[in-house]
Write an enzyme that holds these catalytic residues in place. Sequence first.
Site, PDB file in Angstrom:
ATOM      1  N   LYS A  89     -31.600  39.678 -93.522  1.00  0.00           N
ATOM      2  CA  LYS A  89     -31.829  38.361 -92.913  1.00  0.00           C
ATOM      3  C   LYS A  89     -32.305  38.558 -91.475  1.00  0.00           C
ATOM      4  CE  LYS A  89     -29.519  33.847 -92.293  1.00  0.00           C
ATOM      5  NZ  LYS A  89     -28.254  33.101 -92.466  1.00  0.00           N
ATOM      6  N   SER A 164     -28.720  28.771 -95.070  1.00  0.00           N
ATOM      7  CA  SER A 164     -29.875  29.202 -94.308  1.00  0.00           C
ATOM      8  C   SER A 164     -30.473  30.538 -94.745  1.00  0.00           C
ATOM      9  CB  SER A 164     -29.506  29.297 -92.830  1.00  0.00           C
ATOM     10  OG  SER A 164     -28.531  30.300 -92.617  1.00  0.00           O
ATOM     11  N   SER A 188     -24.009  29.621 -95.704  1.00  0.00           N
ATOM     12  CA  SER A 188     -25.389  30.139 -95.745  1.00  0.00           C
ATOM     13  C   SER A 188     -25.622  31.361 -96.602  1.00  0.00           C
ATOM     14  CB  SER A 188     -25.875  30.432 -94.332  1.00  0.00           C
ATOM     15  OG  SER A 188     -26.360  29.264 -93.758  1.00  0.00           O
TER      16      SER A 188
HETATM   17  N1  GLN Z   1     -25.840  24.708 -93.738  1.00  0.00           N
HETATM   18  C1  GLN Z   1     -24.884  24.924 -92.701  1.00  0.00           C
HETATM   19  C2  GLN Z   1     -25.480  24.566 -91.367  1.00  0.00           C
HETATM   20  O1  GLN Z   1     -26.544  24.071 -91.337  1.00  0.00           O
HETATM   21  C3  GLN Z   1     -24.386  26.327 -92.740  1.00  0.00           C
HETATM   22  C4  GLN Z   1     -25.274  27.284 -92.063  1.00  0.00           C
HETATM   23  C5  GLN Z   1     -24.767  28.692 -92.074  1.00  0.00           C
HETATM   24  O2  GLN Z   1     -23.819  29.027 -92.775  1.00  0.00           O
HETATM   25  N2  GLN Z   1     -25.385  29.489 -91.245  1.00  0.00           N
HETATM   26  O3  GLN Z   1     -24.920  24.759 -90.337  1.00  0.00           O
END
Ligand code: GLN
Length: 492
Positions: A89, A164, A188
């Site tokens: 990532k 994400s 994410s």
């Molecule tokens: N979807 C969540 C957010 O927008 C989680 C993101 C994540 O785990 N980095 O914050």
Amino acid sequence: MSSCALNAELPVASPEDLATICASVRSGATPAAVRVEAFLARIAQHDGVIHAFNEVHADAARARARAIDKMVASGRDPGSLAGCVIAMKDNIVMREGHTTCSSKMLANYRSPFDATAVEMLYEAGAIVIGKTNLDEFAMGSSTENSAFGATRNPWDSSRVPGGSSGGSAAAVAAGFCDAALGSDTGGSIRQPAALCGCVGFKPTYGRISRYGLVAFGSSLDQIGPFATTVRNAALVYDAIVGSDARDSTSADAPCEPLAPLVDRPLASLRIGVPREYRSEANSPAVAQVLERAISAARAIGAEIIDIELPLTDIGISTYYVIAPAEASSNLARYDGIRYGHRAKLSPGDDLEDLYSKSRAEGFGPEVQRRIMLGTYVLSSGYYDAYYKRALQARRLIKEEFDRAFASCDVVLGPTSPVAAFPFGGKTDPLSMYLCDVYTVNTNIAGIPGISINGGFADEAGTRLPVGLQLQAPAFAEETLLRAARMLEIALA
Ligand code: GLN
């Protein structure tokens, strides 16, 4: 975005056993170089459509593969992940290439060091093939917030891969690598794994060093693996777990290798299914897969216990105070001077203009929204009403899980209330935030969670993978992975 029938053209990654593959590389039977070429060819053929990668490190991957093959030829052992090809990532720093966080702010940023997790992968003989796309600074649930364009879901290219870590999930699902790393602050890793039909594992907070993970919500962030099976995820996890002097929050807890244990079924398994996880908000496909999994678990002798987690409901509001609060502080460093994008100034502009123009140009709309939200909840006069209350709620959520785990070993439910949705399907921020309803509390409580593919179901006329989440008490990764493996086999 138009759809193309990738399902037919792009067979998803087969659940080959990574330990067997690595053993074959270690013995000299399979050259790492051959494996790397095969993945590079597949990426060249399909990533133009999928866009899982921000950057492919073809030369570096080839050089590393040659070095591994040389080690084997000279009788040395490259390690447990010899020749294992990993996608990283793009918010985990590496000396190789750029680390952009899929943000204009860091479009040209090069890290002077490797993250601890990356170092540990290298030490185990793994090969990093490139950096994967994400929602800008890991804020989002669809990868649509990337400054470099969205990633497409390999099962249906008109749909999102989740986020994400959508690029990492899509890379594994499309067979561009053996495994990938992602980061999980509120879901994410698990949510994109669910939407792409692979395994995504978020360990207990502190299990894996955050050194070199670009900070989002520091009390919630955790690195973890994506893979095609629970066994493969465990093998990658084993290589990167452990305390690190460079991350003061990393846990000094025992961490025996779990990959050799995951295939041992637990003698008894009590699975708690919260009433709140069988919500009306679940799509019919998700509801169907969950009920099927409950029957399959019963059939293998697991005891299903109806439990309640009434605070599931306040997870989103708690998370969307704590995470933005921490993000507003963590992202203050991108000021156009120390890091990242620097705006061109006009005559008469002062230092204040340099800050505000650089940040307005460098950050996308969702990141700006989070910074404003976080600054607001931390400001005097509002701190007690929002941030302090969120911390109190966090304590209650943690205690609620502790009570639940008194009566069960793991908690089972859907990872996401919906399967992969079409691009542009969730335009207002709240509807996007609601994708995280089952995943944020895991981070709030600091406990481990894993998403496995629960099977496929029809959603709006399309056959899509649906993820199931298991959660366990802090540091109970062994129980979590063994239970997940049992369920994975029962559902196969
Ligand atoms: N979807 C969540 C957010 O927008 C989680 C993101 C994540 O785990 N980095 O914050």
